[in-house]
Scaffold this motif. Structure first.
Motif, PDB file in Angstrom:
ATOM      1  N   GLY A   1       0.793  -1.224   0.000  1.00 25.60           N
ATOM      2  CA  GLY A   1       0.000   0.000   0.000  1.00 25.60           C
ATOM      3  C   GLY A   1       0.828   1.278   0.000  1.00 25.60           C
ATOM      4  N   ASP A   2       2.138   1.169  -0.281  1.00 25.31           N
ATOM      5  CA  ASP A   2       2.992   2.361  -0.297  1.00 25.31           C
ATOM      6  C   ASP A   2       3.178   2.876  -1.720  1.00 25.31           C
ATOM      7  N   LYS A   3       3.442   4.183  -1.821  1.00 24.92           N
ATOM      8  CA  LYS A   3       3.792   4.767  -3.117  1.00 24.92           C
ATOM      9  C   LYS A   3       5.267   4.494  -3.365  1.00 24.92           C
ATOM     10  N   VAL A   4       5.642   4.446  -4.639  1.00 26.21           N
ATOM     11  CA  VAL A   4       7.032   4.184  -4.993  1.00 26.21           C
ATOM     12  C   VAL A   4       7.526   5.270  -5.945  1.00 26.21           C
ATOM     13  N   LYS A   5       8.642   5.890  -5.571  1.00 23.96           N
ATOM     14  CA  LYS A   5       9.293   6.865  -6.445  1.00 23.96           C
ATOM     15  C   LYS A   5      10.425   6.125  -7.138  1.00 23.96           C
ATOM     16  N   VAL A   6      10.309   5.990  -8.457  1.00 21.52           N
ATOM     17  CA  VAL A   6      11.311   5.282  -9.235  1.00 21.52           C
ATOM     18  C   VAL A   6      12.222   6.327  -9.874  1.00 21.52           C
ATOM     19  N   MET A   7      13.534   6.168  -9.677  1.00 18.87           N
ATOM     20  CA  MET A   7      14.484   7.153 -10.181  1.00 18.87           C
ATOM     21  C   MET A   7      15.534   6.457 -11.037  1.00 18.87           C
ATOM     22  N   ILE A   8      15.776   7.026 -12.224  1.00 18.26           N
ATOM     23  CA  ILE A   8      16.860   6.538 -13.074  1.00 18.26           C
ATOM     24  C   ILE A   8      17.959   7.583 -13.010  1.00 18.26           C
ATOM     25  N   MET A   9      19.178   7.117 -12.696  1.00 15.70           N
ATOM     26  CA  MET A   9      20.318   8.027 -12.625  1.00 15.70           C
ATOM     27  C   MET A   9      21.110   7.918 -13.928  1.00 15.70           C
ATOM     28  N   PHE A  10      21.286   9.057 -14.597  1.00 14.52           N
ATOM     29  CA  PHE A  10      22.064   9.086 -15.837  1.00 14.52           C
ATOM     30  C   PHE A  10      23.495   9.486 -15.509  1.00 14.52           C
ATOM     31  N   ARG A  11      24.465   8.864 -16.212  1.00 12.82           N
ATOM     32  CA  ARG A  11      25.864   9.228 -16.031  1.00 12.82           C
ATOM     33  C   ARG A  11      26.478   9.550 -17.386  1.00 12.82           C
ATOM     34  N   GLY A  12      27.289  10.571 -17.426  1.00 17.73           N
ATOM     35  CA  GLY A  12      28.060  10.903 -18.629  1.00 17.73           C
ATOM     36  C   GLY A  12      27.205  11.065 -19.867  1.00 17.73           C
ATOM     37  N   ARG A  13      27.545  10.295 -20.895  1.00 23.71           N
ATOM     38  CA  ARG A  13      26.859  10.435 -22.177  1.00 23.71           C
ATOM     39  C   ARG A  13      25.438   9.886 -22.144  1.00 23.71           C
ATOM     40  N   GLU A  14      25.079   9.137 -21.084  1.00 22.21           N
ATOM     41  CA  GLU A  14      23.703   8.621 -20.970  1.00 22.21           C
ATOM     42  C   GLU A  14      22.697   9.774 -20.926  1.00 22.21           C
ATOM     43  N   GLN A  15      23.148  10.954 -20.459  1.00 24.70           N
ATOM     44  CA  GLN A  15      22.236  12.095 -20.322  1.00 24.70           C
ATOM     45  C   GLN A  15      21.698  12.561 -21.667  1.00 24.70           C
ATOM     46  N   SER A  16      22.390  12.230 -22.737  1.00 20.58           N
ATOM     47  CA  SER A  16      21.924  12.651 -24.061  1.00 20.58           C
ATOM     48  C   SER A  16      20.868  11.700 -24.617  1.00 20.58           C
ATOM     49  N   ARG A  17      20.491  10.631 -23.867  1.00 16.09           N
ATOM     50  CA  ARG A  17      19.504   9.647 -24.346  1.00 16.09           C
ATOM     51  C   ARG A  17      18.337   9.500 -23.359  1.00 16.09           C
ATOM     52  N   PRO A  18      17.592  10.584 -23.047  1.00 11.84           N
ATOM     53  CA  PRO A  18      16.497  10.461 -22.077  1.00 11.84           C
ATOM     54  C   PRO A  18      15.373   9.536 -22.546  1.00 11.84           C
ATOM     55  N   GLU A  19      15.242   9.341 -23.870  1.00 13.54           N
ATOM     56  CA  GLU A  19      14.172   8.460 -24.366  1.00 13.54           C
ATOM     57  C   GLU A  19      14.383   7.019 -23.904  1.00 13.54           C
ATOM     58  N   MET A  20      15.632   6.604 -23.689  1.00 19.80           N
ATOM     59  CA  MET A  20      15.888   5.251 -23.184  1.00 19.80           C
ATOM     60  C   MET A  20      15.400   5.124 -21.737  1.00 19.80           C
ATOM     61  N   GLY A  21      15.568   6.182 -20.965  1.00 22.90           N
ATOM     62  CA  GLY A  21      15.051   6.195 -19.593  1.00 22.90           C
ATOM     63  C   GLY A  21      13.536   6.137 -19.576  1.00 22.90           C
ATOM     64  N   MET A  22      12.908   6.877 -20.502  1.00 25.18           N
ATOM     65  CA  MET A  22      11.440   6.856 -20.606  1.00 25.18           C
ATOM     66  C   MET A  22      10.954   5.439 -20.918  1.00 25.18           C
ATOM     67  N   ARG A  23      11.652   4.766 -21.826  1.00 25.55           N
ATOM     68  CA  ARG A  23      11.262   3.393 -22.192  1.00 25.55           C
ATOM     69  C   ARG A  23      11.380   2.453 -20.998  1.00 25.55           C
ATOM     70  N   LEU A  24      12.465   2.587 -20.220  1.00 26.11           N
ATOM     71  CA  LEU A  24      12.667   1.725 -19.053  1.00 26.11           C
ATOM     72  C   LEU A  24      11.566   1.961 -18.013  1.00 26.11           C
ATOM     73  N   LEU A  25      11.238   3.220 -17.740  1.00 24.50           N
ATOM     74  CA  LEU A  25      10.190   3.526 -16.767  1.00 24.50           C
ATOM     75  C   LEU A  25       8.820   3.053 -17.263  1.00 24.50           C
ATOM     76  N   GLN A  26       8.560   3.207 -18.552  1.00 27.54           N
ATOM     77  CA  GLN A  26       7.284   2.758 -19.107  1.00 27.54           C
ATOM     78  C   GLN A  26       7.173   1.232 -19.016  1.00 27.54           C
TER      79      GLN A  26
END
Length: 192
Positions: free
Chosen positions: A112-137
């Motif tokens: 019954g708890d809420k969950v905050k899911v966080m993806i941490m980007f490092r280095g060049r990963e920051q230029s690919r936010p769509e990959m993070g969106m796909r993982l969260l989806q």
């Protein structure tokens, strides 16, 4: 909550008196009301001090206080505080690690708890936010029967966050777990 005035603490000349069964006695002098309370071995309790004249009731004040405390305790027991749990992912996560973290998210949502899911980007990963969106989806789709997306994925500096809320309220989840535990105990007792 301030405690009501009782017996000799009532400092008015007249009160509207209510009997122990809830019946209206009428407006009487406070001395007469105190005498009636002593004869009935009850307390004179001021229940509506702002009324004109104040309303007083004949009751057992100790019993009244005890019942009020028990009611407050039950209310606190049934009140459930939803906690915001946090899970952190990396963009390049191993399938087994993803399964483990998904299991944690499922456990939190079942509780019954809420969950905050966080993806941490490092280095060049920051230029690919769509990959993070796909993982969260993908995670949201995997736990859809237990929870729903409360806040959509949002880029926040080097992190991307999403909040998942449980489909069941915390109190419902706790009651269901309690019922399941009681059922398991009964099954073990009947088997043994």
């Amino acid at each position: 909550m301030s405690e009501p005035r009782i017996n000799d603490r009532i400092r008015v000349s007249e009160v509207r008196l209510v009997g122990p069964g809830g019946e209206q006695v009428g407006v009487v002098r406070v001395e007469d009301a105190l005498r009636l309370a002593q004869e009935a071995d009850l307390d004179l309790v001021e229940v509506a001090p702002n009324a004109r004249p104040p309303v007083c009731k004949l009751m057992d004040f100790g019993k009244y206080k005890y019942e009020a405390d028990m009611k407050a305790r039950d209310a606190r027991r049934n009140q459930a505080n939803t906690v915001l749990k946090e899970i952190r992912f990396r963009l390049k996560i191993d399938p087994h690690d993803y399964g483990t973290k998904k299991g944690h998210v499922e456990r939190f949502l079942k509780g019954g708890d809420k969950v905050k899911v966080m993806i941490m980007f490092r280095g060049r990963e920051q230029s690919r936010p769509e990959m993070g969106m796909r993982l969260l989806q993908r995670l949201a789709d995997d736990v859809a029967e237990l929870g729903h997306v409360e806040s959509v994925p949002r880029q926040d500096g080097r992190n991307m966050t999403m909040v998942l809320g449980p489909n069941k309220k915390k109190s419902e989840a706790r009651n269901e777990q309690r019922r399941r535990k009681d059922q398991d105990a009964e099954d073990a007792a009947s088997a043994g």
